[in-house]
Each structure stands twice: as structure tokens, then as C-alpha cells.
Design an enzyme around this catalytic site. Structure first.
Site, mmCIF file in Angstrom:
data_model
loop_
_atom_site.group_PDB
_atom_site.id
_atom_site.type_symbol
_atom_site.label_atom_id
_atom_site.label_comp_id
_atom_site.label_asym_id
_atom_site.label_seq_id
_atom_site.Cartn_x
_atom_site.Cartn_y
_atom_site.Cartn_z
ATOM 1 N N GLU A 165 35.289 35.763 37.361
ATOM 2 C CA GLU A 165 35.975 36.871 38.033
ATOM 3 C C GLU A 165 34.947 37.886 38.518
ATOM 4 O O GLU A 165 33.932 38.123 37.853
ATOM 5 C CB GLU A 165 36.950 37.534 37.052
ATOM 6 C CG GLU A 165 37.845 38.599 37.652
ATOM 7 C CD GLU A 165 38.905 39.070 36.666
ATOM 8 O OE1 GLU A 165 39.226 40.266 36.691
ATOM 9 O OE2 GLU A 165 39.392 38.240 35.865
ATOM 10 N N ASP A 178 35.145 41.852 40.058
ATOM 11 C CA ASP A 178 36.145 42.916 40.134
ATOM 12 C C ASP A 178 35.697 44.163 40.873
ATOM 13 O O ASP A 178 34.593 44.674 40.632
ATOM 14 C CB ASP A 178 36.520 43.397 38.721
ATOM 15 C CG ASP A 178 37.279 42.375 37.917
ATOM 16 O OD1 ASP A 178 37.849 41.448 38.504
ATOM 17 O OD2 ASP A 178 37.304 42.518 36.683
ATOM 18 N N GLU A 236 37.948 47.605 40.625
ATOM 19 C CA GLU A 236 39.146 48.268 40.130
ATOM 20 C C GLU A 236 39.001 49.764 40.384
ATOM 21 O O GLU A 236 37.944 50.338 40.109
ATOM 22 C CB GLU A 236 39.355 48.010 38.633
ATOM 23 C CG GLU A 236 39.673 46.565 38.303
ATOM 24 C CD GLU A 236 40.001 46.368 36.840
ATOM 25 O OE1 GLU A 236 40.956 45.659 36.549
ATOM 26 O OE2 GLU A 236 39.289 46.940 35.991
#
Length: 287
Positions: free
Chosen positions: A106, A108, A110
Site C-alpha cells: 500500500e 498512502d 491521507e
């Protein structure tokens, strides 16, 4: 995700020669009807303007999210986002790549909401084989709720690069051979985005709760562009020849990265001596 004069925007063009096309390259057309599926939210995700804009909303009952129709093994991924304005404490908006399963990879972005008048925190992380904990956090040099800004991920066999408006904010290198720390290189990932409730931790460690009287909280997405290898053949993707496959930071880009990290980074796991009392994780090595 979470003000001073900022860096100039740069434009990086990706070339897709025949060899890449043969390896299964896919280029998003920039139309959300064609490129993504709204996967949850019971109508809270809406495609507008003939497919040019997608909004995700959060209220007390639910958030919402979407995922790309294609999955990719290496590529460049761009999204323009205008974040939730005003008092967005407790909310999180996301733009990320992920594979599936407990040993997933993953990458990311955010965006952690804020009480009115306080800056967003841009939270980044990299997972490999199900292990994350590689957080870096930044403030931005602009108001990310006032207009759209471009957030980009470049992922290739040697580098993961995160950009904001063409300026690099993070570099994660493949040090697997030297350190034994797994690097995302074998699992295809989809592009995801979501807006959801994280009031237990998102704003000041959960001390500031969501003001639900301000709901719905809405983030807007546009300009999705994905240029990468969409083949199911990992070996073919490893032979891809797109510009992103070889992209790394030159001297000028490294200077910009250092400028961002000096002035806008607020947390770096590699420098967290309380968390890592015996020394930084091996992938943090500078050589």
C-alpha cells in the site's frame, strides 16, 4: 494531510512507447464513469459534470469511497483533490494504492481533518507485505480546501515518489537487497479514494471530535490520470518502458524535497528515537 510562498509547479510528462503498450499499459481517460467504481457509501459518492468531477461525502451514518477499474504493477498516478473546508475535525480523506490480503502492499496519502483555522496534516505511509508503520507527515504551503491541488504517486522497481503539485515531498527507495526489508514489487494495486470518520484519532490524537452539525463533509476529486502497467503478468510489467519506470529525483528535485522536509515535515518515523530506541529501521539508511 494536513503558509509561506510555495514552490513552482512542474509538469512531468509520461511517454508510453509501444513496448509499454505491449506490456499491458493503461492510461486513464480522465472520466470517472469510465475509470472508477463507487464501491461504498450508499449514494454518498457522486459523479458530476459528465464524469469530470467526483464528490465523496461523510455524515454520521457513513462515509464513501471509490476504486479504479484497473489494477497496476508500477506506474504514475495523479489526482486533483479539494479537501473538506472549514471545521473538518475527525474526518479523513484519502488517495492511495493498495493490493488485497493480509500481506498487502500500500502507498498512502491521507488528509487528516482539522478544527477551523488549523492546517490539515498530510499523512503518508508505505506498506510492504502487510507491514506499514513508515509514516511521514507534512503541512502544506497552501490552503488545500480553497482549490484543487494535484497529488501524485510514482511507483517503480527502485523508487516510490510522492508529489504535491509536481514538488516531491517523499522518496522511499527499494533497499530490499541490502536490508532484507520487503519492497512493493510483485502485487498489483488499485487506486482508491475515500472520506471517512476517524474522530477517535485523526485530529490531535482524537482530542478534537467531529462536529456532526456541520455534516455532510464533502471532498472533491477530478483529473484522475493513471499511467502504468495493467497486465496480470508481473514479469511483463517488470519490462515496462514508460517514463515512470525509470523516474527518480535529480539534483533539482532533491533540493525541493529537502526544502519541503525542512520546512513542512512534522513527523518522520526514521527520526523517531522514542519509538525506535535501538536505532532507525534499516530502510531509513541514507546510503
Amino acid at each position: 494531510m494536513m503558509m509561506a510562498s510555495g514552490p513552482r509547479r512542474t509538469v512531468v510528462c509520461c511517454v508510453l512507447p509501444l513496448l509499454l503498450l505491449l506490456a499491458g499499459a493503461a492510461r486513464a481517460a480522465g472520466n470517472f464513469y469510465q475509470d472508477v467504481d463507487i464501491t461504498w457509501g450508499d449514494g454518498r459518492g457522486k459523479i458530476l459534470g459528465g464524469g469530470d468531477v467526483l464528490t465523496l461525502s461523510l455524515d454520521r451514518a457513513s462515509g464513501s469511497g471509490f476504486q479504479s477499474k484497473n489494477q497496476y504493477l508500477y506506474g504514475r498516478f495523479d489526482m486533483q483533490i479539494k479537501l473538506v473546508p472549514g471545521d473538518s475535525a475527525g474526518t479523513v480523506a484519502t488517495f492511495y494504492l493498495s493490493s488485497q490480503g493480509s500481506a498487502h502492499d500500500e502507498i498512502d496519502f491521507e488528509f487528516l481533518g482539522n478544527a477551523s483555522g488549523q492546517p490539515y496534516t498530510v499523512h503518508t505511509n508505505v506498506y510492504s507485505q502487510g507491514k506499514g508503520g513508515r509514516e511521514q507527515q507534512f503541512r502544506m504551503w497552501f490552503d488545500p480546501t480553497a482549490d484543487f491541488h494535484t497529488y501524485s504517486v510514482v511507483w517503480n522497481p527502485t523508487h516510490i515518489l510522492l508529489y504535491v503539485d509536481g514538488t516531491p515531498i517523499r522518496e522511499h527507495r527499494n533497499r530490499e537487497a541490502a536490508t532484507g526489508v520487503a519492497y512493493p514489487r510483485s502485487q498489483a494495486m488499485r487506486v482508491y479514494a475515500s472520506v471517512w470518520d476517524a474522530e477517535e484519532w485523526a485530529t490531535q490524537g482524537g482530542r478534537v471530535k467531529t462536529d456532526w452539525s456541520r455534516a455532510p463533509f464533502v471532498a472533491s476529486y477530478k483529473g484522475f490520470a493513471a499511467s502504468g502497467c495493467a497486465s496480470q503478468d508481473a514479469a511483463a510489467c517488470a519490462r515496462s518502458n514508460g517514463a515512470w519506470m525509470y523516474q527518480e529525483l535529480d539534483a533539482t528535485a532533491l533540493d525541493r524535497l529537502q526544502w519541503v522536509q525542512k520546512n513542512y515535515m512534522i513527523y518522520n518515523y526514521c527520526a523517531d528515537t522514542w519509538r525506535f530506541k535501538d536505532g532507525a529501521p534499516p530502510e531509513c539508511a541514507t546510503k
